[in-house]
Design an enzyme around this catalytic site. Structure first.
Site, PDB file in Angstrom:
ATOM      1  N   ARG A 326      46.906 -19.127 -13.440  1.00  0.00           N
ATOM      2  CA  ARG A 326      47.023 -18.773 -12.023  1.00  0.00           C
ATOM      3  C   ARG A 326      47.780 -19.852 -11.249  1.00  0.00           C
ATOM      4  O   ARG A 326      48.513 -19.541 -10.306  1.00  0.00           O
ATOM      5  CB  ARG A 326      45.648 -18.528 -11.403  1.00  0.00           C
ATOM      6  CG  ARG A 326      45.718 -17.927 -10.007  1.00  0.00           C
ATOM      7  CD  ARG A 326      44.375 -17.480  -9.493  1.00  0.00           C
ATOM      8  NE  ARG A 326      43.955 -16.187  -9.967  1.00  0.00           N
ATOM      9  CZ  ARG A 326      44.220 -15.022  -9.352  1.00  0.00           C
ATOM     10  NH1 ARG A 326      44.965 -15.025  -8.250  1.00  0.00           N
ATOM     11  NH2 ARG A 326      43.773 -13.901  -9.833  1.00  0.00           N
ATOM     12  N   GLU A 728      39.283 -15.591  -1.324  1.00  0.00           N
ATOM     13  CA  GLU A 728      39.979 -16.816  -1.714  1.00  0.00           C
ATOM     14  C   GLU A 728      41.216 -17.159  -0.879  1.00  0.00           C
ATOM     15  O   GLU A 728      41.468 -18.330  -0.605  1.00  0.00           O
ATOM     16  CB  GLU A 728      40.380 -16.721  -3.191  1.00  0.00           C
ATOM     17  CG  GLU A 728      39.200 -16.748  -4.127  1.00  0.00           C
ATOM     18  CD  GLU A 728      39.606 -16.461  -5.569  1.00  0.00           C
ATOM     19  OE1 GLU A 728      39.467 -17.359  -6.405  1.00  0.00           O
ATOM     20  OE2 GLU A 728      40.088 -15.343  -5.853  1.00  0.00           O
TER      21      GLU A 728
END
Length: 783
Positions: A326, A728
């Site tokens: 990520r 997030e």
């Protein structure tokens, strides 16, 4: 059968609290009154024992001997267990092997559990655990990322993503810059530390009350450690006192140790980590060492980029493979990199195994390109915002370096809108004027964007189940695989169900997450809680609705399209029935009022061998504009104002979403400014509590904090009512504060020099950046 369209605006309604309304968190009054039950608040079962572990004092060593006789003899100790007492699997690695429940012949970080104790009180167990006599043979320890890179020590193979010909683009670019960056880690510092309560069942199984974001994993690993079939273990989560990713995998070892002690003693066991033990024994946000080589033209448009991200993973893989993935996916942040190479390393060190943390590697990846963008701007004498806008993804420049096409272009308009509402240009001029006449205090301003991919990068985790029951009084019970850690998931799913049946929200009850109600669930992580569980609950509701519509049409002798749910009533042609009366009639006519639901995220795929694919269903976007003031004599600073504009699609609950944005921003600001993890060169963590590790206080927050949701921006993808994730993405809005600090220090050189400011930007680090800027200026004047 006629269905409520899953992904179109819901019709006009007057039922209270449905999706789109700003409803209170379902446990808000319990939180503030102290009535919310956490693990340590549960009633104590008879015969309860308390657990503690003895842990390693060495970062890397061979265990020569371990004398536990004094531990076992301590008054109140009932049992002591070691690795030899584990009847099933010893390795509890969540994805890849490498995480022994208790150490065997070797230890690989300071704090690694060696043995476990069950005693009649929490204090007794902890005191007894300190009496062990362990003899070590120290081995070479690798502590830092740089040491691991030099020795090529990795927990998983390195990966590469590449688009175009970056080497040629770099060689031919009119300008070229290289830089490096060390991004600090972050302690989760949840209010409720890791905790569980495990009770043996009458059939030799275990019931586990756990503070976990992933109860199915707790269930599975407890079963494997004890050598049981999974159906003999049930795990339950009502709520957590915070998680932030720290309870995705790290809750499982705590539950497994308690279950092992419960198995040996036949008595229930409580295991709660004291704060210092929690910080020593559990993983944190990965700290990263990043480098970039970037080529650009006179306007600041990027032509080529070669980026490396290297994370300190600790001694085992844990979730590091996906976390570094990520970071690689987000090394572009909001910017089109036509010719780019991104390489990611998963560095093995003899420190605690780092783990998931809100953003899951994305924030660390974004930091490298944000530093590069600012360095380009300073090199060319331009405003960093202009360079950001120039390189921002837009139609025609919309393919990422891993091959996913940006399909919804929100960022250029969003950034321009925020620049206008925050009066960026005017304030930029005023700040420049202020800095020219202020010799000590310098102000800084920065507007930074966020583009964050939404989906688990492990494809199989993108699934969810739910269970919906309607009782004969019209009340509705919901259970799903998502866990509540304060983020408001339960209330959002309840609102989805209320919308499906067009009834008041107070008719809906969401019960504790349990593995014997909805099995094989994914962790509540990756900002996917509402997307996955909301859609699964809606699927269950649609199945019940089909039955109810068919029943109403048949008994009312009307076509199905004349059956409508509205304002706690069911309209059947010209007749209206109150919801409870209608449900009672359906029950008496033997209509099933219960259903399971399931959802799997569509479209996503990724090939790690080629570094290409579509790992995300969509992107969440946002931007923040922050202003700071810095004292250049001490390095101290204050955040003065932050303006935030966040795209949440069609919000399920604006009040909850704004709260998440505010909290995420402050947590991100803390990561990049005050929260400093300090390790001794021997691998010991020196910051083990609030006295040495500083999370943001109210006084650290900008006194002027303005948060807005982007209007009229429904998700183009088929998410629940076209909403977007909000958990997030806001954390990375904190980058604007770090950038504003750099901007303030850069003003010392007339904005010609990009000062080194590795996060966390503590006052000491800021003071070093001031010194570097002054030295640069002296060299320029001397030349």
């Amino acid at each position: 059968m006629r269905k409520l369209p899953l992904n179109t605006p819901t019709p006009a309604r007057s039922a209270r609290g449905v999706a789109g309304s700003a409803s209170y968190h379902d446990s808000a009054w319990k939180h503030v009154s102290g009535q919310a039950r956490y693990i340590d608040d549960l009633p104590r079962p008879e015969g309860l024992l308390y657990a503690a572990v003895g842990h390693s004092a060495q970062a890397h060593a061979r265990i020569l001997s371990m004398d536990l006789s004094a531990v076992a003899a301590y008054p109140g100790v009932v049992a002591v267990v070691t690795a030899a007492d584990v009847p099933g699997h010893l390795d509890i690695g969540p994805v890849f092997p490498g995480d022994p429940l208790l150490a065997g012949e070797h230890v690989e970080y300071v704090g690694q559990p060696l043995f476990a104790v069950a005693a009649t009180s929490h204090d007794t167990a902890r005191k007894a655990a300190r009496l062990a006599k362990v003899e070590y043979q120290p081995l070479e320890a690798v502590i830092t990322v740089e040491q691991a890179l030099a020795r090529q020590r990795f927990v998983r193979p390195s990966q590469r993503q590449q688009r175009g010909d970056p080497d040629r683009a770099l060689a031919e670019a009119p300008h070229r810059l290289r830089g490096e960056q060390r991004v600090g880690g972050q302690e989760h510092f949840y209010l409720e530390s890791q905790a569980c309560l495990v009770e043996p069942t009458e059939d030799g199984g275990m019931f586990v009350h756990t503070s976990s974001q992933h109860p199915s994993e707790v269930q599975k690993l407890v079963a494997e450690v004890l050598g049981l079939p999974i159906h003999e273990v049930q795990a339950e989560v009502r709520r957590m006192g915070g998680g932030f990713g720290g309870k995705e995998t790290q809750a499982a070892p705590v539950a497994c140790i308690a279950a092992l002690l419960a198995h040996v003693t036949g008595r229930p066991v409580s295991y709660r980590l004291a704060r210092a033990d929690d910080m020593i024994q559990t993983g944190k946000r990965h700290d990263f060492y990043n480098t970039y080589d970037i080529g650009f033209d006179d306007d600041g448009r990027i032509h080529g980029a070669d980026i490396m991200v290297a994370g300190r993973c600790g001694y085992s893989p844990d979730l590091s493979d996906a976390i570094v993935d990520r970071a690689m996916f987000h090394a572009d942040n909001a910017y089109f990199l036509d010719n780019a190479r991104v390489v990611g390393h998963r560095c093995k060190t003899h420190t605690v195994s780092n783990t998931a943390f809100r953003g899951f590697g994305g924030p660390q990846g974004m930091m490298v390109i944000e530093q590069a963008i600012e360095d380009i701007a300073r090199h060319l004498g331009k405003d960093p915002l202009d360079v950001r806008l120039l390189n921002c993804y837009r139609p025609g420049r919309d393919t990422t370096h891993y091959g996913q096409v940006i399909e919804q272009h929100v960022l250029p308009t969003l950034m321009a809108s925020l620049a206008e509402s925050a009066e960026y240009r005017r304030r930029r001029r005023e700040i420049a004027d202020f800095n020219r006449t202020s010799p000590v205090l310098k102000r800084g301003l920065a507007l930074t964007p966020v583009k964050f991919g939404i989906s688990f990068t492990a494809k199989h985790l993108n699934q969810a189940g739910a269970l919906v029951h309607i009782y004969t009084d019209g009340s509705i019970h919901v259970n799903h695989g998502g866990t509540e850690m304060g983020q408001g998931l339960y209330i959002k799913v309840a609102q989805v169900v209320a919308t499906a049946f067009q009834v008041d929200l107070d008719r809906i009850k969401v019960s504790a997450t349990r593995t014997d109600k909805v099995p094989n669930t994914s962790p509540t992580a990756a900002s996917s809680g509402s997307d996955l569980n909301g859609m699964a609950a809606l699927d269950a509701c649609e199945k019940i609705r089909e039955r109810l519509i068919a029943f109403a049409a048949d008994h009312g002798s009307v076509p199905e399209d004349q059956v409508q749910f509205h304002d706690n009533q069911v309209r059947i042609g010209d007749r209206r029935m109150p919801w409870p009366e209608f449900i009672q009639a359906a029950y008496l006519n033997r209509v099933s009022l219960s259903s399971s639901g399931f959802y799997a995220t569509p479209k996503i795929h990724y090939d790690a061998t080629t570094g290409t694919g579509r790992p995300f269903l969509y992107y969440a976007n946002g931007a923040a504009c922050s202003e700071v003031v810095v004292d250049t004599l001490t390095g101290e600073y204050r955040a003065l104002r932050t303006d935030i504009l966040q795209d949440v699609g069609r919000s399920l609950n604006p009040a909850i979403d704004i709260g998440q944005i505010e909290g995420g921003f402050v947590q991100g600001m803390g990561w990049l400014t005050t929260e400093e993890l300090v390790y001794h060169e021997d691998g010991r963590l020196l910051t083990t509590g609030p006295a040495t590790y500083k999370i943001p206080a109210v006084s650290d927050c900008p006194p002027d904090l303005r948060v807005q949701l982007l209007a009229d921006s429904p998700n183009h993808e088929a998410t629940v009512f076209h909403s977007k994730a909000v958990g997030e993405p806001p954390l990375m809005l904190g980058i604007s504060v770090w950038s504003a600090l750099r901007d303030a220090v850069s003003s010392l050189t007339g904005y010609r020099f990009s000062p080194p400011l590795d996060p966390p930007a503590t006052p000491e680090t800021v003071l070093n950046a001031v010194a570097a800027s002054q030295q640069w200026l002296a060299r320029q004047e001397g030349a």
